[in-house]
Write an enzyme that holds these catalytic residues in place. Structure first.
Site, short mmCIF file in Angstrom:
data_model
loop_
_atom_site.label_atom_id
_atom_site.label_comp_id
_atom_site.label_asym_id
_atom_site.label_seq_id
_atom_site.Cartn_x
_atom_site.Cartn_y
_atom_site.Cartn_z
CG ASP A 1 33.34 46.17 70.78
OD1 ASP A 1 34.48 46.36 69.98
OD2 ASP A 1 32.18 46.82 70.53
CG ASP B 1 34.35 52.50 69.26
OD1 ASP B 1 34.71 53.48 69.78
OD2 ASP B 1 34.79 52.27 68.17
CG ASP C 1 28.48 47.48 71.62
OD1 ASP C 1 29.50 46.95 71.19
OD2 ASP C 1 27.82 48.53 70.93
#
Length: 285
Positions: free
Chosen positions: A35, A37, A235
């Site tokens: 990922d 961000d 995250d």
């Protein structure tokens, strides 16, 4: 196997298993999906260790892709944004929900013989991906209504989408995110607009982006990766980790973004590894 509590999950974490049932760890991984961000960048600043991890992948000839549900920007746009944050990621190493959606629809057309006319609500990331996949973008008798992210949703465009869907167009959305960030706070995103259209039509969209494992499978096809030797770094437990798990990947949760360690226990599944940030992964590759 008894799953340990979040407090006992370390950088080594749980061993996932390969197709032969043998334990695998990050040292066995040949391809990496990550990922963006909260993993590589935060508020347009590179997360410490991200640049070094990317360079480590390059130095060891690991295949990798940076994944994002954001369908606004093209890979070239995102590569420029990452460069401004201090990260050198070639555009061919970026895979967006717009690209995954275009590939999914191209496969649908080729396998079913359906038309290739699409009415889109979105920005350059989506329209460019669909155009390059051979679609005709039109507001007349489309075969698909494709909803993506935009900062300029209009009532007229949403009304047009509703009418096309009621007339038989298939409803596709790039991602399920209900809100997106802005400098003034959260703003409605693709999932919220999709819900409005669903309420008006009674039709649910097929959503290509995370947490649909379809996003990961299309990404792996891009780099000729196989699930038994591919890892997903994310995250968020509810998108990155669950989709990685469902795609059969080795999953790594970083605590530099949305999900915090104490929240892991609220989910009925676990990542194979939990690390503070991507800085902890360089030594494992």
């Amino acid at each position: 196997m008894q799953i340990p509590s979040p407090d006992t999950l370390t950088e080594e974490g749980l061993h996932s298993l390969d197709v032969a049932g043998r334990p695998r760890s990050s040292k066995d991984i040949e391809c990496w999906l990550t990922d963006m961000d909260g993993v590589l960048v935060h508020e347009n600043q590179a997360i410490p260790g991200a640049a070094e991890l990317i360079q480590r992948w390059v130095d060891t000839s690991k295949r990798f892709l940076v994944l994002t549900n954001n369908s606004i920007f093209t890979p070239r746009d995102l590569a420029a944004r990452l460069r401004a944050s201090g990260l050198e990621v070639p555009e061919e190493n970026i895979w967006t929900s717009a690209l995954a959606t275009a590939q999914f629809l191209k496969d649908q057309v080729q396998s079913s013989g359906s038309g290739n006319r699409a009415y889109t609500i979105g920005e350059a990331g989506l329209t460019t991906a669909l155009h390059e996949a051979g679609f005709i973008l039109t507001d007349t008798d489309p075969d698909f209504v494709v909803l993506g992210e935009t900062r300029t949703y209009s009532f007229e465009a949403i009304t047009m989408a509703v009418r096309h869907i009621l007339a038989g167009a298939r409803f596709i959305a790039t991602n399920p995110d209900a809100t997106g960030p802005s400098k003034d706070g959260p703003m409605p995103a693709t999932g919220a607009i999709a819900a409005m259209i669903t309420k008006a039509t009674g039709r649910e969209p097929y959503i290509v982006g995370k947490p649909n494992p379809m996003m990961f499978r299309s990404a792996m096809n891009q780099i000729d990766a196989h699930s038994e030797t591919t890892a997903m770094i994310g995250d968020r437990m509810d998108t990155d980790i669950v989709a990685g798990m469902e795609a059969g990947l080795h999953t790594v949760l970083v605590l530099s973004g949305i999900t915090q360690r104490e929240e892991i226990v609220s989910f009925p599944f676990r990542p194979h590894q939990v690390v503070e940030s991507v800085a902890d992964l360089k030594s494992q590759i």
